[in-house]
Design a protein around this motif. Sequence first.
Motif, PDB file in Angstrom:
ATOM      1  N   SER A  31       0.852  -1.188   0.000  1.00  0.00           N
ATOM      2  CA  SER A  31       0.000   0.000   0.000  1.00  0.00           C
ATOM      3  C   SER A  31       0.887   1.236   0.000  1.00  0.00           C
ATOM      4  O   SER A  31       2.075   1.163   0.355  1.00  0.00           O
ATOM      5  CB  SER A  31      -0.933   0.031   1.218  1.00  0.00           C
ATOM      6  N   ARG A  68      -5.691  -5.289  -3.832  1.00  0.00           N
ATOM      7  CA  ARG A  68      -5.971  -5.489  -2.402  1.00  0.00           C
ATOM      8  C   ARG A  68      -5.287  -4.448  -1.522  1.00  0.00           C
ATOM      9  O   ARG A  68      -5.486  -4.434  -0.308  1.00  0.00           O
ATOM     10  CB  ARG A  68      -5.536  -6.895  -1.977  1.00  0.00           C
ATOM     11  N   ALA A 130      -8.933   2.895  -3.358  1.00  0.00           N
ATOM     12  CA  ALA A 130      -8.570   1.547  -3.795  1.00  0.00           C
ATOM     13  C   ALA A 130      -9.207   1.281  -5.148  1.00  0.00           C
ATOM     14  O   ALA A 130     -10.282   1.813  -5.463  1.00  0.00           O
ATOM     15  CB  ALA A 130      -9.034   0.510  -2.780  1.00  0.00           C
ATOM     16  N   ARG A 134     -13.803  -3.628  -1.896  1.00  0.00           N
ATOM     17  CA  ARG A 134     -13.422  -3.527  -0.495  1.00  0.00           C
ATOM     18  C   ARG A 134     -14.667  -3.601   0.374  1.00  0.00           C
ATOM     19  O   ARG A 134     -15.678  -2.969   0.084  1.00  0.00           O
ATOM     20  CB  ARG A 134     -12.688  -2.199  -0.236  1.00  0.00           C
ATOM     21  N   LEU A 169      -4.148   0.306   7.958  1.00  0.00           N
ATOM     22  CA  LEU A 169      -3.571  -0.728   7.094  1.00  0.00           C
ATOM     23  C   LEU A 169      -3.467  -2.070   7.808  1.00  0.00           C
ATOM     24  O   LEU A 169      -3.752  -3.124   7.222  1.00  0.00           O
ATOM     25  CB  LEU A 169      -2.184  -0.296   6.607  1.00  0.00           C
ATOM     26  N   THR A 173      -6.592  -4.061   6.095  1.00  0.00           N
ATOM     27  CA  THR A 173      -6.031  -4.513   4.821  1.00  0.00           C
ATOM     28  C   THR A 173      -5.031  -5.642   5.068  1.00  0.00           C
ATOM     29  O   THR A 173      -4.730  -5.996   6.207  1.00  0.00           O
ATOM     30  CB  THR A 173      -5.322  -3.366   4.067  1.00  0.00           C
ATOM     31  N   THR A 175      -1.911  -5.381   4.075  1.00  0.00           N
ATOM     32  CA  THR A 175      -0.649  -4.689   3.799  1.00  0.00           C
ATOM     33  C   THR A 175       0.504  -5.206   4.668  1.00  0.00           C
ATOM     34  O   THR A 175       0.363  -5.347   5.880  1.00  0.00           O
ATOM     35  CB  THR A 175      -0.816  -3.177   4.037  1.00  0.00           C
TER      36      THR A 175
END
Length: 217
Positions: A31, A68, A130, A134, A169, A173, A175
Amino acid sequence: MGGIERKASRRVIQTEALAYLKAHPADEGTSVVTSLPDVSEMSELSFDQWRSWFVEASALILRWVPPRGVAIFYQSDIRYRGKWVDKSYLIQRAAEEAGADLLWHRIVCRKPAGTFSLGRPSYSHLVCFATGPRSAETKPFPDVLPDAGLMPWSRAMGANACQLCCDYLLKQTETKLVVDPFCGKGTVLAVANAMGLDALGMDISAKRCRAARNMVF
């Protein structure tokens, strides 16, 4: 016998960021958290040229991030010849070109609420986009961050704002690596490392790259 705790990595490259991104596709688990330079930092460009560059650079970053991952921009509006330039609007234009969706938009107070400002505003935008689908956020985050936090230099992203981004994050996510293509002196990178995320930064200035390699929070 317990395992050895892995230390988060950091790499800082002196380079022209957009050329680097074009030449190096992003890996899954990546990310971006960054702040693009404004016209005062790019004296070789006219205002109109900078504005076009800003939109094109934002669109490139949005396309570069894997589906993603997310791209988070921290931007302060500017006044140019008596008119305000809303950078969150410019990034939204870029997102439309790149096919990215706005996931959230928050305000960061760079100075206490109620501060009078005739030039640079006392707030910054924090916007997250993004390109892939999501799900809705499952963890609450403040809509207004009352204090940007420590800024090691005048153009830095405040440490509290960096922490909010990295917290998002980690919780929302997949990440593993945070990339800041315009890393300056490395606030984003240092906070990401402190929170267990690997970090990659780029800057055209050798002096800022040296500072970014050594920044610690």
